[in-house]
Design a protein around this motif. Structure first.
Motif, PDB file in Angstrom:
ATOM      1  N   ALA A 136      13.472   8.622 -10.857  1.00  0.00           N
ATOM      2  CA  ALA A 136      13.923   8.658  -9.467  1.00  0.00           C
ATOM      3  C   ALA A 136      13.236   7.586  -8.641  1.00  0.00           C
ATOM      4  N   ARG A 137      11.972   7.349  -8.929  1.00  0.00           N
ATOM      5  CA  ARG A 137      11.234   6.320  -8.190  1.00  0.00           C
ATOM      6  C   ARG A 137      11.800   4.943  -8.475  1.00  0.00           C
ATOM      7  N   ALA A 138      12.152   4.673  -9.727  1.00  0.00           N
ATOM      8  CA  ALA A 138      12.732   3.382 -10.068  1.00  0.00           C
ATOM      9  C   ALA A 138      14.058   3.170  -9.348  1.00  0.00           C
ATOM     10  N   GLU A 139      14.852   4.218  -9.259  1.00  0.00           N
ATOM     11  CA  GLU A 139      16.123   4.113  -8.541  1.00  0.00           C
ATOM     12  C   GLU A 139      15.899   3.816  -7.065  1.00  0.00           C
ATOM     13  N   ARG A 140      14.957   4.519  -6.463  1.00  0.00           N
ATOM     14  CA  ARG A 140      14.684   4.285  -5.044  1.00  0.00           C
ATOM     15  C   ARG A 140      14.114   2.883  -4.814  1.00  0.00           C
ATOM     16  N   GLY A 164       0.830  -1.193   0.000  1.00  0.00           N
ATOM     17  CA  GLY A 164       0.000   0.000   0.000  1.00  0.00           C
ATOM     18  C   GLY A 164       0.866   1.245   0.000  1.00  0.00           C
ATOM     19  N   PRO A 165       0.264   2.420  -0.161  1.00  0.00           N
ATOM     20  CA  PRO A 165       1.021   3.680  -0.226  1.00  0.00           C
ATOM     21  C   PRO A 165       1.851   3.954   1.016  1.00  0.00           C
ATOM     22  N   GLU A 166       1.443   3.428   2.161  1.00  0.00           N
ATOM     23  CA  GLU A 166       2.180   3.661   3.402  1.00  0.00           C
ATOM     24  C   GLU A 166       3.488   2.868   3.467  1.00  0.00           C
ATOM     25  N   ALA A 167       3.689   1.967   2.485  1.00  0.00           N
ATOM     26  CA  ALA A 167       4.896   1.137   2.471  1.00  0.00           C
ATOM     27  C   ALA A 167       5.538   1.193   1.087  1.00  0.00           C
ATOM     28  N   ASP A 168       5.640   2.377   0.546  1.00  0.00           N
ATOM     29  CA  ASP A 168       6.086   2.594  -0.834  1.00  0.00           C
ATOM     30  C   ASP A 168       7.613   2.622  -0.931  1.00  0.00           C
ATOM     31  N   PRO A 169       8.223   1.618  -1.578  1.00  0.00           N
ATOM     32  CA  PRO A 169       9.684   1.611  -1.724  1.00  0.00           C
ATOM     33  C   PRO A 169      10.217   2.735  -2.595  1.00  0.00           C
ATOM     34  N   THR A 170       9.341   3.394  -3.342  1.00  0.00           N
ATOM     35  CA  THR A 170       9.774   4.465  -4.249  1.00  0.00           C
ATOM     36  C   THR A 170       9.644   5.847  -3.624  1.00  0.00           C
ATOM     37  N   SER A 171       9.106   5.930  -2.428  1.00  0.00           N
ATOM     38  CA  SER A 171       8.790   7.227  -1.827  1.00  0.00           C
ATOM     39  C   SER A 171      10.040   8.074  -1.592  1.00  0.00           C
ATOM     40  N   ALA A 172       9.881   9.388  -1.726  1.00  0.00           N
ATOM     41  CA  ALA A 172      10.969  10.313  -1.376  1.00  0.00           C
ATOM     42  C   ALA A 172      11.126  10.442   0.128  1.00  0.00           C
ATOM     43  N   ASP A 173      10.160   9.949   0.875  1.00  0.00           N
ATOM     44  CA  ASP A 173      10.184   9.989   2.336  1.00  0.00           C
ATOM     45  C   ASP A 173      10.889   8.728   2.858  1.00  0.00           C
ATOM     46  N   ALA A 174      12.006   8.907   3.515  1.00  0.00           N
ATOM     47  CA  ALA A 174      12.794   7.771   3.990  1.00  0.00           C
ATOM     48  C   ALA A 174      12.018   6.900   4.962  1.00  0.00           C
ATOM     49  N   SER A 175      11.141   7.494   5.756  1.00  0.00           N
ATOM     50  CA  SER A 175      10.378   6.704   6.719  1.00  0.00           C
ATOM     51  C   SER A 175       9.376   5.789   6.026  1.00  0.00           C
ATOM     52  N   GLN A 205      17.050   0.488  -4.902  1.00  0.00           N
ATOM     53  CA  GLN A 205      17.872   0.625  -3.700  1.00  0.00           C
ATOM     54  C   GLN A 205      17.192   0.004  -2.482  1.00  0.00           C
ATOM     55  N   THR A 206      15.890   0.234  -2.357  1.00  0.00           N
ATOM     56  CA  THR A 206      15.156  -0.313  -1.220  1.00  0.00           C
ATOM     57  C   THR A 206      15.096  -1.830  -1.284  1.00  0.00           C
ATOM     58  N   LEU A 207      14.712  -2.371  -2.430  1.00  0.00           N
ATOM     59  CA  LEU A 207      14.601  -3.823  -2.557  1.00  0.00           C
ATOM     60  C   LEU A 207      15.948  -4.507  -2.410  1.00  0.00           C
ATOM     61  N   GLY A 208      17.003  -3.839  -2.859  1.00  0.00           N
ATOM     62  CA  GLY A 208      18.339  -4.413  -2.722  1.00  0.00           C
ATOM     63  C   GLY A 208      18.719  -4.679  -1.277  1.00  0.00           C
ATOM     64  N   GLN A 209      18.141  -3.919  -0.355  1.00  0.00           N
ATOM     65  CA  GLN A 209      18.431  -4.106   1.065  1.00  0.00           C
ATOM     66  C   GLN A 209      17.807  -5.385   1.628  1.00  0.00           C
ATOM     67  N   LEU A 210      16.982  -6.048   0.831  1.00  0.00           N
ATOM     68  CA  LEU A 210      16.353  -7.295   1.269  1.00  0.00           C
ATOM     69  C   LEU A 210      17.227  -8.514   1.001  1.00  0.00           C
TER      70      LEU A 210
END
Length: 281
Positions: free
Chosen positions: A119-123, A66-77, A126-131
């Protein structure tokens, strides 16, 4: 090659007890069943896994964000929450006894921001790579699903989805290609499969109306040949949504019954998969 079917064919709600569905799937002769984690948490996972195993079924899993768990978000949290949600999903997959998790994991379903797509694709990568470490520890492979343009702007084509998977740098992350979505987005779905190559870790089938494979106009023999050429020997899972007004698939706009009976649809599907894909691996 292993033949499976998504439990969502029968489910009214994602939290429904899957045991009766497992019994149907085993009786029909499928190798395994795919279960959405949207209704499954740590509290039920081991018991559900035993139910499937006791019937001789292997399991694979799917999920969505859902939007609250968006790996592409500009918000780090928000990205951190996406990482936490996916980490739990991977661990639940292991608890179920499954080794594959796939679905809407690079960006939330139905979220569109084309102006910031790069930018979203890059984020996302990066996020998924941490898995990678948790995937390795749990012996689970993650598949990013390529969705049609009405469901995602980030992973609408196999090429876009493969690019994100490869950019993660993880050998445990690949792509899920689905005939329903490829029917909309790919000029040549079989060429998309060939281009995906070893990045393809999961494959979904339904015909162009989301019904029984082989009952419509999609060219499954061409896909089977492409799978054969790339040496794919994983799951071929039928993900069909055929019941009108089903709460579990309400957001997929199934306004009429696509098939008259889900169980008969599953039976016909397995016969067709064996005929067309039986020698593809």
């Amino acid at each position: 090659m292993k033949f499976g079917i998504h439990a969502g064919l029968w489910m009214k709600k994602w939290a429904d007890d899957p045991a009766p569905i497992f019994a149907k799937v085993a009786e029909l002769g499928f190798d395994g069943v795919e279960l959405s984690l949207l209704g499954v948490g740590r509290d039920r996972a081991e018991a559900i896994g035993r139910q499937a195993a006791d019937l001789g079924l292997e399991m694979t899993c799917s999920t969505g964000l859902g939007p609250e768990a968006d790996p592409t978000s500009a918000d780090a949290s928000v990205r951190a929450n996406g990482l936490a949600v996916l980490t739990e999903a991977i661990e639940v997959t292991q608890m179920l006894g499954a080794r594959g998790l796939a679905g809407v994991v690079a960006a939330p379903w139905g979220v569109f921001d084309p102006a910031n797509k790069g930018a979203r694709a890059e984020r996302a990568a990066q996020t998924l790579g941490q898995l990678d470490a948790v995937l390795e520890a749990c012996d689970v492979t993650l598949g990013i699903e390529a969705l049609n343009r009405f469901e995602s702007d980030l992973t609408s084509t196999a090429a876009e989805t493969c690019a994100i998977a490869r950019a993660t740098g993880s050998q445990r992350i690949g792509v899920l290609l689905d005939s329903f979505h490829m029917n909309i987005e790919e000029k040549r779905p079989d060429a998309a499969i060939r281009a995906a190559g070893e990045t393809l870790v999961h494959y979904h089938v339904s015909d162009n109306d989301r019904g029984v494979p082989g009952s419509g106009r999609y060219d499954f023999p061409a896909d089977a040949q492409a799978l054969r050429e790339i040496g794919y020997d994983g799951w071929v899972v039928a993900e069909m949504f055929v019941m009108a007004g089903n709460p579990a698939s309400a957001d997929l706009n199934i306004w009429r019954d696509i098939e008259p009976d889900p169980t008969q649809a599953a039976r016909e599907t397995l016969t067709y998969l064996k005929e067309v894909f039986g020698n593809a691996g």
